[in-house]
Design a protein around this motif. Structure first.
Motif, PDB file in Angstrom:
ATOM      1  N   GLY A 131       0.818  -1.218   0.000  1.00 43.44           N
ATOM      2  CA  GLY A 131       0.000   0.000   0.000  1.00 43.44           C
ATOM      3  C   GLY A 131       0.845   1.258   0.000  1.00 43.44           C
ATOM      4  O   GLY A 131       0.441   2.304  -0.518  1.00 43.44           O
ATOM      5  N   GLN A 132       2.054   1.161   0.571  1.00 46.27           N
ATOM      6  CA  GLN A 132       2.960   2.313   0.586  1.00 46.27           C
ATOM      7  C   GLN A 132       3.359   2.700  -0.836  1.00 46.27           C
ATOM      8  O   GLN A 132       3.431   3.879  -1.176  1.00 46.27           O
ATOM      9  CB  GLN A 132       4.203   1.974   1.411  1.00 46.27           C
ATOM     10  N   GLU A 134       1.624   1.987  -3.503  1.00 48.42           N
ATOM     11  CA  GLU A 134       0.423   2.502  -4.171  1.00 48.42           C
ATOM     12  C   GLU A 134       0.171   3.953  -3.791  1.00 48.42           C
ATOM     13  O   GLU A 134      -0.200   4.767  -4.635  1.00 48.42           O
ATOM     14  CB  GLU A 134      -0.791   1.649  -3.803  1.00 48.42           C
ATOM     15  N   ALA A 135       0.389   4.270  -2.515  1.00 43.37           N
ATOM     16  CA  ALA A 135       0.185   5.651  -2.080  1.00 43.37           C
ATOM     17  C   ALA A 135       1.148   6.575  -2.817  1.00 43.37           C
ATOM     18  O   ALA A 135       0.786   7.686  -3.201  1.00 43.37           O
ATOM     19  CB  ALA A 135       0.380   5.758  -0.570  1.00 43.37           C
ATOM     20  N   GLY A 136       2.367   6.102  -3.013  1.00 48.12           N
ATOM     21  CA  GLY A 136       3.347   6.889  -3.757  1.00 48.12           C
ATOM     22  C   GLY A 136       2.925   7.072  -5.208  1.00 48.12           C
ATOM     23  O   GLY A 136       2.988   8.169  -5.756  1.00 48.12           O
ATOM     24  N   LYS A 137       2.472   5.975  -5.801  1.00 44.39           N
ATOM     25  CA  LYS A 137       1.997   6.067  -7.193  1.00 44.39           C
ATOM     26  C   LYS A 137       0.842   7.052  -7.286  1.00 44.39           C
ATOM     27  O   LYS A 137       0.754   7.827  -8.238  1.00 44.39           O
ATOM     28  CB  LYS A 137       1.512   4.690  -7.655  1.00 44.39           C
ATOM     29  N   ALA A 138      -0.059   6.972  -6.307  1.00 48.00           N
ATOM     30  CA  ALA A 138      -1.273   7.791  -6.377  1.00 48.00           C
ATOM     31  C   ALA A 138      -0.962   9.286  -6.348  1.00 48.00           C
ATOM     32  O   ALA A 138      -1.754  10.087  -6.835  1.00 48.00           O
ATOM     33  CB  ALA A 138      -2.216   7.424  -5.229  1.00 48.00           C
ATOM     34  N   ILE A 139       0.177   9.680  -5.767  1.00 48.11           N
ATOM     35  CA  ILE A 139       0.513  11.104  -5.817  1.00 48.11           C
ATOM     36  C   ILE A 139       1.486  11.385  -6.963  1.00 48.11           C
ATOM     37  O   ILE A 139       2.161  12.417  -6.981  1.00 48.11           O
ATOM     38  CB  ILE A 139       1.062  11.660  -4.476  1.00 48.11           C
ATOM     39  N   GLY A 140       1.564  10.470  -7.897  1.00 49.98           N
ATOM     40  CA  GLY A 140       2.286  10.759  -9.138  1.00 49.98           C
ATOM     41  C   GLY A 140       3.781  10.502  -9.101  1.00 49.98           C
ATOM     42  O   GLY A 140       4.507  10.960  -9.969  1.00 49.98           O
ATOM     43  N   MET A 141       4.266   9.770  -8.100  1.00 47.41           N
ATOM     44  CA  MET A 141       5.708   9.511  -8.047  1.00 47.41           C
ATOM     45  C   MET A 141       6.080   8.392  -9.030  1.00 47.41           C
ATOM     46  O   MET A 141       5.284   7.487  -9.266  1.00 47.41           O
ATOM     47  CB  MET A 141       6.107   9.094  -6.630  1.00 47.41           C
ATOM     48  N   ASN A 142       7.300   8.463  -9.541  1.00 46.24           N
ATOM     49  CA  ASN A 142       7.763   7.375 -10.404  1.00 46.24           C
ATOM     50  C   ASN A 142       8.473   6.314  -9.550  1.00 46.24           C
ATOM     51  O   ASN A 142       8.653   6.489  -8.355  1.00 46.24           O
ATOM     52  CB  ASN A 142       8.646   7.896 -11.539  1.00 46.24           C
ATOM     53  N   GLN A 145      11.498   7.479  -7.467  1.00 46.47           N
ATOM     54  CA  GLN A 145      11.106   8.355  -6.351  1.00 46.47           C
ATOM     55  C   GLN A 145      10.472   7.540  -5.230  1.00 46.47           C
ATOM     56  O   GLN A 145      10.755   7.771  -4.052  1.00 46.47           O
ATOM     57  CB  GLN A 145      10.120   9.427  -6.849  1.00 46.47           C
ATOM     58  N   ILE A 150      10.214   6.432  -0.207  1.00 51.20           N
ATOM     59  CA  ILE A 150       9.220   5.686   0.560  1.00 51.20           C
ATOM     60  C   ILE A 150       9.702   4.299   0.981  1.00 51.20           C
ATOM     61  O   ILE A 150       9.787   4.006   2.174  1.00 51.20           O
ATOM     62  CB  ILE A 150       7.896   5.577  -0.226  1.00 51.20           C
TER      63      ILE A 150
END
Lengths: 233, 245
Positions: A131-132, A134-142, A145, A150
């Motif tokens: 989930g960590q 996914e949370a990063g992906k959800a704010i647009g991180m590649n 990053q 994270i």
């Protein structure tokens, strides 16, 4: 009664002589303890770099690199460190690869602990909740990053206890370098024993040095662990 | 709400191995619209949401966001996610970062906004969700409801054009549900376009412009809250609503 007194005197004399020998030889150990420390530092430092590198190679998800790292890890885990050291010091020169005793020991110890450390890192990365990511992906991180900001920091924290264990093992494993002519704590102890025929106090002193090094290391690790766990309080 | 279409989903299919989860979803979302997605567990409502911002890779169909049809793995796909905010059931705050850093991380790293500006904006958002006094603590110090409000602030920090909520209150203790719903309601009032997967029927009824009932990977019925809750036509929906009330 007299028998008991005799025994007591004997014990007393032995204690005196034990401390005499121990105190006499303790300072003579110092250069060898220095070597043990050097070997340990190299083994831990290079081993960690090795481990990180191997883990990164695995993360690339390239089949060929994954295969190579798998083979490396299985060789290290599947053979004794003692044999690995012998192989590097006595075996490799046959292939024209000749290293000094100290270099051989450093390579061998780092090569060995690197495999375990890479597995520790891999386990720790896997332990970070998906989930960590996914949370990063959800704010647009590649991917990079997400890894850097994270997963890596959380994985390092997870890895510290196991990593500490591995560091401690590395210190103790450095004693095996004695078999390839490195005059570190273990070899010097053997030499002193051979010279004095008095193994008890000398091995005792050697043990004390190892114990001291590992206690200090454990203490440092505990501090690091506490620093990293601030976010749990 | 106006008649500008923000998001268009056409014939969306998704399967996990042999299991078909979505069997052709079609939906148009208008700007400022609040849509609640209801349905039993395993119906595919969460998967539908996750396909929209690409956390799940769709197998077939199109998702057109603000006129752009960007496919998974294509350049620009990751960029798209900045404009689609997502809130998860289990919050997924970053445990190693303070609350304020949780919110500023995206703007700073992804949008290259200065620390001062990102912090200022984050403090405003924290105030909005009623947690301005928690800026300097770690997530472990917060209750579930507080964590979820931070997660909402974190998503809002990216200034998204649409917000996706995946069961935002399902992991919360009952007494904490209200504070989160209040924040979502406030967003609705401000005209945020939102898709909300929820089991809070009362809330769905109150806040939504439209309600979608998903059953077995398809939209079985869609309509205003009154139509769905007072006058359901689909048999499964009738049963679903009966099972709840």
């Amino acid at each position: 009664m007299t028998v008991f007194l005799e025994h007591l005197t004997l014990f007393y004399d032995q204690m005196i002589s034990f401390f005499e020998v121990a105190l006499k030889f303790a300072p003579k150990f110092l250069p060898a303890v220095g070597l043990t420390l050097q070997l340990s530092v190299f083994s831990i430092f290079l081993g960690t770099i090795f481990g990180l590198l191997v883990m990164l190679l695995k993360l690339t998800r390239l089949k060929i690199l994954e295969k190579i790292t798998d083979i490396y890890i299985s060789i290290v885990r599947g053979t004794p460190l003692l044999l690995q050291l012998y192989f590097i010091f006595y075996g490799l020169p046959m292939l024209g690869l000749k290293f000094s005793g100290f270099t051989s020991a450093c390579i061998g110890l780092a090569f060995h602990s690197g495999a375990y450390i890479s597995e520790i890192f891999r386990g720790a990365l896997n332990a970070v909740h998906p989930g960590q990511v996914e949370a990063g992906k959800a704010i647009g991180m590649n991917r990079l990053q997400i890894f850097y900001y994270i997963t890596l920091p959380q994985a390092v924290k997870q890895a510290i206890p196991a990593l500490g264990n591995q560091f401690i093992i590395a210190v103790k494993d450095s004693s095996l370098a004695s078999v390839i002519t490195i005059t570190e704590t273990m070899l010097i102890a053997r030499q002193f024993v051979a010279a004095t025929y008095d193994p008890f106090p000398i091995l005792f002193v050697a043990g004390c040095y190892y114990y001291l090094i590992i206690t200090l290391l454990s203490f440092a690790l505990k501090i690091v662990e506490r620093r990293l766990s601030v976010n749990e309080r | 709400m106006n008649d500008k279409i923000v998001l268009e989903i056409k014939n969306l299919h998704k399967h996990f191995g042999d299991l078909e989860v979505l069997k052709g979803i079609d939906l148009e979302v208008y700007e400022g619209e609040v849509i609640s997605i209801i349905g039993g567990s395993g119906s595919g409502k969460s998967t539908m949401l996750r396909c929209i911002n690409g956390l799940e890779k769709r197998n077939k169909g199109e998702i057109i966001f603000e006129g752009e049809n960007v496919k998974h793995g294509q350049k620009g796909f990751i960029k798209l996610r900045e404009r689609i905010g997502m809130v998860f059931q289990h919050f997924y705050l970053f445990p190693h970062k303070k609350i304020i850093e949780n919110i500023t991380l995206g703007p700073r790293v992804v949008q290259n906004i200065s620390k001062a500006e990102a912090t200022e904006q984050a403090l405003k958002l924290l105030k909005k969700v009623g947690l301005e006094d928690k800026a300097k603590v770690y997530p472990a110090m917060l209750s579930g409801g507080q964590k979820q409000r931070v997660a909402i602030a974190r998503a809002l920090a990216m200034k998204p054009d649409i917000m996706l909520f995946d069961e935002p209150t399902s992991a919360l203790d009952p007494e904490l549900v209200g504070e989160v719903l209040q924040v979502i309601q406030q967003l609705a009032k401000e005209g945020m376009t939102m898709l909300i997967v929820t089991h809070e029927m009362g809330f769905a009824r109150e806040v939504s412009d439209r309600v979608i009932f998903v059953n077995e990977g398809q939209i079985a019925e869609m309509g205003t809250p009154e139509e769905i809750f007072e006058n359901p036509k689909d048999e499964n929906l009738k049963r679903f609503i009966q099972s709840i009330y």
